[in-house]
Design an enzyme around this catalytic site. Sequence first.
Site, PDB file in Angstrom:
ATOM      1  N   ASP A  70      -2.634   6.402  -3.408  1.00 30.66           N
ATOM      2  CA  ASP A  70      -1.481   5.660  -2.891  1.00 30.66           C
ATOM      3  C   ASP A  70      -0.818   4.596  -3.635  1.00 30.66           C
ATOM      4  OD1 ASP A  70      -3.441   4.152  -2.336  1.00 30.66           O
ATOM      5  OD2 ASP A  70      -2.540   3.552  -0.339  1.00 30.66           O
TER       6      ASP A  70
ATOM      7  N   ASP B 170      -6.129   2.217  -3.303  1.00 23.11           N
ATOM      8  CA  ASP B 170      -7.076   2.171  -2.480  1.00 23.11           C
ATOM      9  C   ASP B 170      -7.344   3.378  -1.717  1.00 23.11           C
ATOM     10  OD1 ASP B 170      -5.193   1.898  -0.502  1.00 23.11           O
ATOM     11  OD2 ASP B 170      -5.881  -0.063   0.467  1.00 23.11           O
TER      12      ASP B 170
ATOM     13  N   ASP C 238      -1.216   1.583  -3.932  1.00 19.74           N
ATOM     14  CA  ASP C 238      -1.791   0.630  -4.663  1.00 19.74           C
ATOM     15  C   ASP C 238      -3.414   0.801  -5.104  1.00 19.74           C
ATOM     16  OD1 ASP C 238      -2.794   0.710  -1.707  1.00 19.74           O
ATOM     17  OD2 ASP C 238      -3.478  -1.332  -1.698  1.00 19.74           O
TER      18      ASP C 238
ATOM     19  N   SER D 213       0.943  -1.311   0.076  1.00 21.14           N
ATOM     20  CA  SER D 213      -0.054   0.131  -0.159  1.00 21.14           C
ATOM     21  C   SER D 213       0.805   1.200   0.002  1.00 21.14           C
ATOM     22  CB  SER D 213      -1.104  -0.127   1.073  1.00 21.14           C
ATOM     23  OG  SER D 213      -1.938   0.974   1.172  1.00 21.14           O
TER      24      SER D 213
END
EC number: 5.4.2.10
Length: 445
Positions: A241, A245, A243, A102
């Site tokens: 960000d 999400d 990834d 992430s």
Amino acid sequence: MKERKFFGTDGIRGKVGSGQMTPELALKLGWAAGRVLSRSGTKKVIIGKDTRISGYMFESALEAGLSAAGLNVMLMGPMPTPAVAYLTRTFRAEAGVVISASHNPYYDNGIKFFSTDGSKLDDNLELEIEAELEKPLVCVESHLLGKVSRIEDARGRYIEYCKGNFPAEHTLTGLKIVVDCAHGATYHIAPAVFRELGAEVIAIGDKPNGMNINDKVGATSMGKICETVLAESADLGIALDGDGDRIMMVNSKGEVIDGDQILYILACDAKSRGVLRGGVVGTLMSNLGLDLALQALDIPFARSKVGDRYVMELLKELDWRIGGENSGHILNLDHGTTGDGIIAGILVLAAMRRQNATLEELTSAMEMLPQVLVNVRFEGEHDPLKSDKVKAVQAQVESQLGLRGRVLLRKSGTEPLIRVMVEGDDHSAVLAHANLIADAVKSAS
């Protein structure tokens, strides 16, 4: 429930090459997950990843383990976490796997699973996988080995899905938008989505090299996008960000619009259209300004523990649809099963178009109260939060703040820290209150 040895609240995560994040564990994890997942369903698993250099290593190890357990593997390459959740559903796969840490630096990585409906994998299945991890790896016979293939059109499928969440009667023509992809998994998707909807897009953080993900860009480092919005005289900015999400936004004045303000925009828009079900779920860290602004509109507000997993649990318990964190994890269960930064941005832009309003105008009625967070390190096994002195000082501060303020003390789940958060009308007073409580915590440590 039995304590989990490998899985945390968001899968397995750590520094690459140490602890649990090794290729050996990834191979064994793929096999163990394959053993559990092969007991039912299609015996098909999708794997996606972000842009970290280690993602290729873990992808190879996972696909080998899954194949050794007899599962067919479909590779997506670099794709946002919510895209993996979406395509897991549409391909009717038994599970989806995301290789990502992430918003963490490139030298970290992680592995998490989605169930066939695109939601986080059930706790009981994670426990079953952990039980298999304790067993020796035994490969299925050659004729039962899983096959590995690629989803060549994964990018196009997800772009069309994202665009489908924007109202057909509107476009983004005339808007200049800065999009920060954090050199992460959205680099080849987010700019295309907003361009195809009609916006003029200035992309930054869109040149991943395997080692620059989240490096001074993205939703956790807003300086670059704020500067770019002002320099380009853009209407707004969207920061994602690594990834994809999580989202933060920037208005035309270069001011950051955080997750709490995004939740307010989405709730107001849903209520104005008569489609708001119940209220809004925030977390213990959500700004009191969100609570007060929603109260003024008679929109119920509830707080969960910190973490999108807990926001989701409370949304399901209350049968509400909209929730999230001030850090930018935004859930709208009418538009997906997990946090999706691109979709959240699309929904905010849809609200702007429906109401013919700017981002500043949509947030003008919500007053963000000054919030101060102080981290206090402690040593030993004792709990400073149980100290009578700390409790007394907290009660004193809460009494002085009244209904226009809030105090939250909580232990960090990963470090020996007590997090002291204070909110109120006046920043200098809030800072003084936070330091007063922090001093009490230090003296009790």
